[in-house]
Scaffold this active site. Structure first.
Site, PDB file in Angstrom:
ATOM      1  N   CYS A 174       0.634  -0.969   0.071  1.00 26.91           N
ATOM      2  CA  CYS A 174       0.011   0.019  -0.294  1.00 26.91           C
ATOM      3  C   CYS A 174       0.837   1.657  -0.205  1.00 26.91           C
ATOM      4  CB  CYS A 174      -1.088  -0.247   0.606  1.00 26.91           C
ATOM      5  SG  CYS A 174      -0.105  -0.330   2.827  1.00 26.91           S
ATOM      6  N   THR A 175       0.605   2.128   0.266  1.00 24.65           N
ATOM      7  CA  THR A 175       1.118   3.254  -0.120  1.00 24.65           C
ATOM      8  C   THR A 175       2.179   3.245   0.809  1.00 24.65           C
ATOM      9  OG1 THR A 175      -0.981   4.933  -0.746  1.00 24.65           O
ATOM     10  CG2 THR A 175       0.536   6.371   0.191  1.00 24.65           C
TER      11      THR A 175
END
Length: 318
Positions: A174-175
């Site tokens: 994810c980020t």
């Protein structure tokens, strides 16, 4: 020179409200701006400030034994990337439907960017994007599996789609890593045995591994909206909502009743005056197009002290 700090830490916090107020005062003292979430399960935030003040902030955080394991992702920027400071107490540090997960007790095995890079293209591996659709449509790893989610809270409903990969290694990303902690923990709970996560997320992978094989841009939750991470073999994968030409220019529709977050090239942005469609362009409530496609909310008498218990008490007393 300024910096942006992205960070999270799953750790028990016995009194989130008290922690929030102390943390808020620290950010005020250091003139930091951004969004910080405090919960009984930990801390999650993105803030911007001067290099000196960011260094003081990081030292203060690391001095708390409960947050000793926290790691900062640091990016240099020319100015503040937030207009305001918000420090809020919420039930979770990332909104999900996985309240029972305890990532500080059990989660997927962390992989460094170098380890992730070495594993991601193997035949016995599946790379899984656990972000929302507007994020992965802008940028994602080559051959990544996506889950068609509007929100991370939809993740448990999408796990059925992954059953065919139970005999493979699942590499989540994810980020910045915070969503993967719960997503990988949930996969383990559902019987997946070989579950991993990219430690530090896309941002750290860009810093340490040059972002190789990450196509497009990475969506970020500050005024920059999106950032480049791939310095090795970059490409554009998103397409303009209107003309379908390649474009990684992410905007909000100028019609506030739509406010869709989508790619819109400069030419189409000018033609539609910042709207995503002819209908939105003709809407009577459409905002004047500002050529950037980023619209900030009115301040409504905002003050950086908003949210502090002492500030709220003073409003009542006055």
């Amino acid at each position: 020179m300024y910096q942006v700090l992205l960070y999270y830490c799953y750790t028990p916090l016995d009194n989130p409200e008290e922690f929030r107020d102390e943390h808020h005062r620290l950010c005020l003292k250091l003139d930091l701006r951004g969004r910080i979430i405090v919960a009984g399960e930990g801390l999650n935030g993105t803030v911007s400030g001067t290099v000196e003040n960011c260094a003081r902030y990081m030292a203060a955080i690391k001095a708390d034994p409960r947050l000793a394991a926290l790691e900062f992702k640091v990016d240099d920027v020319p100015a503040h990337t937030f207009q305001k400071l918000h420090v809020r107490v919420k039930p979770e540090i990332v909104h999900s439907s996985l309240h029972h997960m305890r990532p500080h007790e059990k989660t997927g095995q962390h992989l460094s960017p170098a380890e992730f890079k070495a594993l991601k293209d193997r035949d016995d591996v599946v790379v899984l994007d656990v972000r929302s659709d507007y994020e992965y449509n802008l940028g994602r790893f080559k051959n990544a599996v996506t889950l068609d989610m509007e929100n991370f809270r939809d993740f448990p409903e999408r796990v059925e789609k992954l059953k065919e990969f139970k005999n493979k290694k699942i590499l989540t990303y994810c980020t910045g890593g915070v969503k993967c902690e719960k997503a990988s923990a949930y996969l383990l709970e559902q019987g997946f045995e070989n579950v991993y996560q990219l430690h530090g997320g896309i941002i750290k992978y860009g810093i340490e591994a040059g972002g190789e094989d990450f196509d497009g841009q990475c969506y970020v939750f500050d005024n920059r909206v999106a950032v480049d991470v791939n310095r090795v073999n970059p490409t554009v994968i998103s397409r303009c909502q209107h003309c379908q030409k390649p474009s990684n220019r992410l905007v909000n529709c100028a019609n506030p009743h739509c406010n869709a977050h989508l790619p819109l090239c400069e030419a189409c942005g000018a033609e539609l005056r910042g709207a995503c469609s002819e209908a939105c362009a003709a809407h009577p409530g459409k905002r004047p197009y500002n050529a950037t496609g980023v619209y900030f909310k009115p301040s409504n008498h905002y003050t950086p002290a908003q949210g502090l218990t002492s500030y709220a008490r003073g409003l009542v007393e006055n």
